[in-house]
Design a protein around this motif. Structure first.
Motif, mmCIF file in Angstrom:
data_model
loop_
_atom_site.group_PDB
_atom_site.id
_atom_site.type_symbol
_atom_site.label_atom_id
_atom_site.label_comp_id
_atom_site.label_asym_id
_atom_site.label_seq_id
_atom_site.Cartn_x
_atom_site.Cartn_y
_atom_site.Cartn_z
ATOM 1 N N GLY A 62 65.083 20.265 11.413
ATOM 2 C CA GLY A 62 65.088 21.160 10.246
ATOM 3 C C GLY A 62 64.668 22.578 10.580
ATOM 4 N N PHE A 81 63.335 24.499 7.222
ATOM 5 C CA PHE A 81 63.605 23.543 6.135
ATOM 6 C C PHE A 81 62.650 22.352 6.167
ATOM 7 C CE2 PHE A 81 67.895 25.404 6.987
ATOM 8 C CZ PHE A 81 68.043 26.059 5.774
ATOM 9 N N SER A 82 61.780 22.306 7.169
ATOM 10 C CA SER A 82 60.903 21.142 7.283
ATOM 11 C C SER A 82 59.448 21.548 7.176
ATOM 12 C CB SER A 82 61.118 20.445 8.631
ATOM 13 O OG SER A 82 62.371 19.797 8.643
ATOM 14 N N ASP A 109 65.369 19.161 6.256
ATOM 15 C CA ASP A 109 66.829 19.301 6.216
ATOM 16 C C ASP A 109 67.370 19.219 7.634
ATOM 17 O OD1 ASP A 109 69.551 19.921 5.294
ATOM 18 O OD2 ASP A 109 68.542 20.648 3.494
ATOM 19 N N ASP A 110 68.652 19.352 7.729
ATOM 20 C CA ASP A 110 69.373 19.235 8.980
ATOM 21 C C ASP A 110 69.921 20.637 9.271
ATOM 22 O OD1 ASP A 110 70.913 18.302 11.085
ATOM 23 O OD2 ASP A 110 72.393 17.290 9.815
ATOM 24 N N ALA A 111 69.248 21.353 10.177
ATOM 25 C CA ALA A 111 69.550 22.776 10.393
ATOM 26 C C ALA A 111 70.630 22.920 11.456
ATOM 27 C CB ALA A 111 68.287 23.515 10.822
ATOM 28 N N GLY A 132 70.956 24.700 5.918
ATOM 29 C CA GLY A 132 70.503 23.321 5.758
ATOM 30 C C GLY A 132 71.729 22.533 5.355
ATOM 31 N N ARG A 137 71.527 24.471 1.617
ATOM 32 C CA ARG A 137 70.659 25.646 1.527
ATOM 33 C C ARG A 137 71.006 26.605 2.659
ATOM 34 N NH1 ARG A 137 64.814 22.576 1.257
ATOM 35 N NH2 ARG A 137 65.966 20.862 2.204
#
Lengths: 654, 191
Positions: A62, A81-82, A109-111, A132, A137
């Motif tokens: 993230g 995101f993390s 999230d998965d960046a 994200g 995002r």
């Protein structure tokens, strides 16, 4: 029969340590480091600096990690995101709003795809953006503080993958959906996907002064999967290109059903035309609900605004704005060369690369060389937009970057290699193995008008035996190749954190002199900041206890606090009074159901603690701040809920 | 036929586990000990040469372990496709048995194995590989498959049998990175 096969598998398992095959296959490239002077090329002497920054996406971490090239040394992990207990990002009261979404607090999230801001198509080093993927995002990170400053949620999107790519004056950061969904969302049978779901492509404007993001418009496209994208540049500035797959609009077993068409599309979007349409009042405002989180450096605090509407554009209402370029075999990467002339689609199930010509595309549009339409959007004739095909001989092409000297470099996942080829002649010049199964690659500035074509970094998905084994889960491997000569030369190999999907790099000179060293205490506008230790105090508001605390080497003010009760909620508002580069203080409280705080010089951060047990409980500084770091501690006396002990606080009193 | 074939593969696997092939690995270990690390590194390039006795065999391991596929293995080695065949894939390999190669016009195999024909050989071999992993039963859902050669092959179902580009699937073995379908013919590109 089945039994036999099973026993066969078992026996095969027994006999696997075989690998008794030949032993050449590209062996020449990997001589000892000294023999090829590779060591010299990557050696950055102690105290010396690297030549380039590399920002690698963290994928499922993230976050975004900062490396130096060519050394491969990691300098920082930037939480995006993390939640990041190391600094308290996403745990502190000030940063929790950064992770707010319309789904509530989403701490991960998965960046995927970082991209550095540009001016006139060249890297300008102001900000870096990253998407994200999971809860759609886009984040903006400052390249002076190297901290996340803003996150905007993208409504009507799902699997925010063809993102976050920047137009050449950072007019827009663009975010396309991988998964099409009902827009607006509604309860409906999945099998009715076809022609009912939509794919949204969001053009998010970037304020040139502050970088603040705002969704200018969303283009509502047919329900395909929009996989990757890149802006046109120079001559093709004003256009944006998106690869698509699943133009079959399958909703199940895509590995079979989304590979039925020989060709999918690259969608070419004339965003300038749509911008004009929108500026003249075009588009339909639709109700929406999405979070816009902005971090203010002066208050050291983020706030969330829920936005309630978004402007949507039907592509059919803007004639001449969107075309489809047929592209073979589920194209993945979508890359545009520095001149803006060539648009490269890598069909991941193909061996060849398809290169479209921007000039031919414009001519085909003018001459109306259409091959039908899809949902009313004209499909251009393949042979009328095709510039050439690169017959690579590799398997599983994914992504392409450019060196600015007329060459392109493409990764091949299945054949694990980087292939160098020439723009215009499409001839393969060189190929080098990667270790193993490469995904993205990055040349600093390699997706701008002005690449710095000295190194390419290959980011691999599979590590296996590259480093000392650490069990089944390993960091991914990256390799650096010197690309200054005709042939690529592998010069170094290093592990990367999380899963770098893409990276962005730039010359060190662009950023290093702008990097912030401290936050000025006299500019600190945090509502709970104290600018002098004598402002330290403790206030009770019902069951909330607010502690205004300061830190300086090597004590907290106050460090003894009494009158806190079980059932209270204690807020530690801590201002670091250091004004000295690289002297953060940390803070942690026993039994805190949260993380520590790491507070930079001049900064204020807040964390909470809900004491559950009567007693005298210590807190301490977690960052080895000074020779007297071990002395940097304090106590809180926690009394029973019905106690009448008054609040009191002190430092150095008997 | 099936039984014989399976026994063949089975015997080979046993033989390998005992004899461990006349392999370069044991030699490289000794070289390592005598400190010439540069040379050792040139011995093993790529995923195909990683020593791994825990994971499920790859499609390459399975082919190597089968005495009925010695021609195919020789061809893969000549075309230097080992590293692609151990990739995460997933890979579905249609593996013609030795008899299938023997059925080609005389001299075809010998000719393809010549170094100057490496590209052509690689193209033919890639025509036997799909990015995917489907059981024989599941393959009945397909009309065609897109092969690594960049060409398509037809999938035909006759009764309970499945034919890929005219070659019949006679056995199937699951692999760590996909599946091997043993076929009775070499699948030649249509052009």
């Amino acid at each position: 029969m089945k039994k036999l096969i099973n026993s066969l598998i078992v026996l095969a398992l027994v006999g696997t340590a075989i690998s008794c095959s030949n032993s050449e296959s590209g062996g020449k490239s990997n001589k000892g480091a000294l023999a090829s002077s590779a060591a010299e090329k990557v050696y950055v002497a102690p105290g010396e600096h690297d030549e380039f920054y590399a920002f690698m996406s963290g994928g499922y971490s993230g976050n975004l990690t900062v490396y130096g090239l060519p050394s491969g040394r990691m300098f920082k992990e930037i939480p995006v995101f993390s939640q990041f207990p190391t600094s308290g990002y996403g745990y502190s009261e000030e940063t929790k709003p950064m992770l707010n979404t319309s789904f509530g607090f989403v701490p991960w999230d998965d960046a995927h795809h970082p991209d550095i801001s540009q001016t006139n198509g060249e890297l300008d080093g102001r900000w870096i953006f990253i998407n994200g993927n999971n809860t759609p995002r886009i984040a903006r990170i400052s390249l002076t503080t190297f901290e996340t400053e803003e996150i905007i949620e993208v409504p009507n999107s799902a699997g925010n993958h063809s993102s976050s790519f920047i137009t050449e004056n950072t007019e827009y950061v663009v975010a396309g959906t991988r998964f099409s969904v009902p827009i607006p969302q509604k309860d409906m049978p999945i099998k009715d996907y076809k022609s009912n779901f939509k794919g949204s492509l969001s053009f998010i404007s970037v304020d040139p002064e502050h970088g603040h993001m705002d969704i200018k418009f969303q283009l509502m496209m047919p329900g395909f999967n929009y996989d990757l994208s890149h802006p046109g540049r120079d001559k093709s500035h004003g256009w944006f290109f998106f690869t698509t797959y699943n133009t079959e609009e399958a909703n199940s077993l895509l590995e079979v059903n989304a590979s039925q068409n020989d060709k999918d599309f690259i969608a070419a979007v004339n965003w300038k035309k749509i911008e004009e349409y929108v500026n003249n009042g075009g588009g339909t405002m639709m109700p929406a609900n999405y979070a816009h989180n902005v971090y203010d450096e002066s208050t050291h605090t983020a706030t969330t605004t829920m936005k309630k509407e978004v402007l949507t554009v039907d592509p059919l209402k803007v004639p001449g704005a969107v075309y489809f370029l047929p592209t073979p075999k589920s194209p993945h990467g979508c890359d545009v060369d520095p001149s803006g002339q060539y648009i490269i689609g890598n069909g991941k199930l193909s061996a060849d690369l398809t290169v479209h010509s921007f000039d031919k595309m414009i001519a085909a549009i003018e001459a109306e060389k259409f091959d039908g339409e899809a949902y009313g959007i004209p499909i251009l004739k393949f042979e009328d937009v095709l510039a050439g095909t690169v017959k690579s001989g590799g398997l599983g092409p994914l992504h392409t970057e450019f060196d600015g000297k007329g060459n392109a470099y493409t990764t091949f996942f299945i054949s694990s290699e980087v292939v160098k080829w020439k723009l215009g002649t499409w001839e393969v010049i060189d190929r080098k193995p990667t270790y193993y199964s490469v995904g993205h690659l990055m040349i600093p500035g390699g997706n701008s008008r002005k690449p710095f074509g000295k190194y390419v970094v290959a980011m691999n998905k599979i590590t296996k035996d590259r480093y000392l084994p650490v069990g089944p889960e390993m960091e991914h491997s990256a390799q650096i190749y010197d690309i200054s000569g005709e042939k690529m030369e592998l010069i170094y190999d290093f592990p990367t954190h999380g899963e770098p999907h893409y990276a962005a790099g730039c010359p060190a000179e662009l950023l290093k002199n702008n990097a912030k060293k401290i936050y000025r205490l006299d500019e600190n506008k945090h509502p709970y900041a104290i600018t002098s230790p004598d402002q330290a105090k403790v206030e009770r508001k019902g069951n909330e206890v607010h502690i205004y605390m300061s830190t300086i080497r090597s004590h907290f003010t106050p460090d003894n606090i009494e009158g806190v009760k079980v059932g209270d909620k204690v807020y530690f508002h801590i201002t670091n009074h250091e004004q000295d580069f690289d002297v953060p203080h940390g803070f942690s409280m026993i039994g805190q159901n949260s993380s520590e705080l790491l507070i930079m010089p001049g900064q204020t951060k807040t964390n909470t603690w809900e004491p559950k047990k009567v007693g005298v409980w210590p807190f301490y500084c977690t960052d080895f701040c000074s020779a007297l770091h071990q002395e940097m501690q304090g106590y809180i006396r926690v009394s029973p809920a019905d106690s009448d002990i008054e609040l009191s606080w002190s430092l150095g009193e008997d | 036929m099936k039984n014989n074939l399976n026994k063949g593969i089975l015997c080979a696997a046993v033989a390998i586990s005992i004899a461990s092939c006349g392999n370069p690995n044991s030699e490289t270990v000794e070289q390592d000990a005598t400190s010439n690390t540069t040379e050792v590194k040139t011995e093993k390039q790529g995923q195909a040469f990683i020593k791994d006795d825990e994971s499920q065999p790859t499609v390459l391991d399975i082919a190597i372990g089968s005495p009925d596929h010695s021609t195919l293995v020789a061809a893969v080695q000549a075309a230097q496709l080992e590293n692609a065949l151990v990739n995460a894939g997933p890979l579905m390999v249609f593996a013609p048995i030795n008899a299938a190669f023997e059925a080609l016009p005389a001299g075809t195999v010998e000719n393809l194995l010549k170094p100057e024909n490496k590209e052509q050989l690689a193209q033919i071999l890639k025509h036997h590989v799909t990015a995917g992993n489907y059981s024989k039963d599941f393959l009945k859902k397909f009309k065609k498959l897109g092969q690594a050669s960049d060409l398509s092959v037809k999938v035909e179902v006759v009764g309970d049998e499945v034919f890929i580009g005219g070659a019949k699937i006679i056995a199937s073995v699951e692999a760590g990175n996909g599946i091997v379908h043993v076929v009775d013919k070499v699948i030649l590109p249509e052009n």
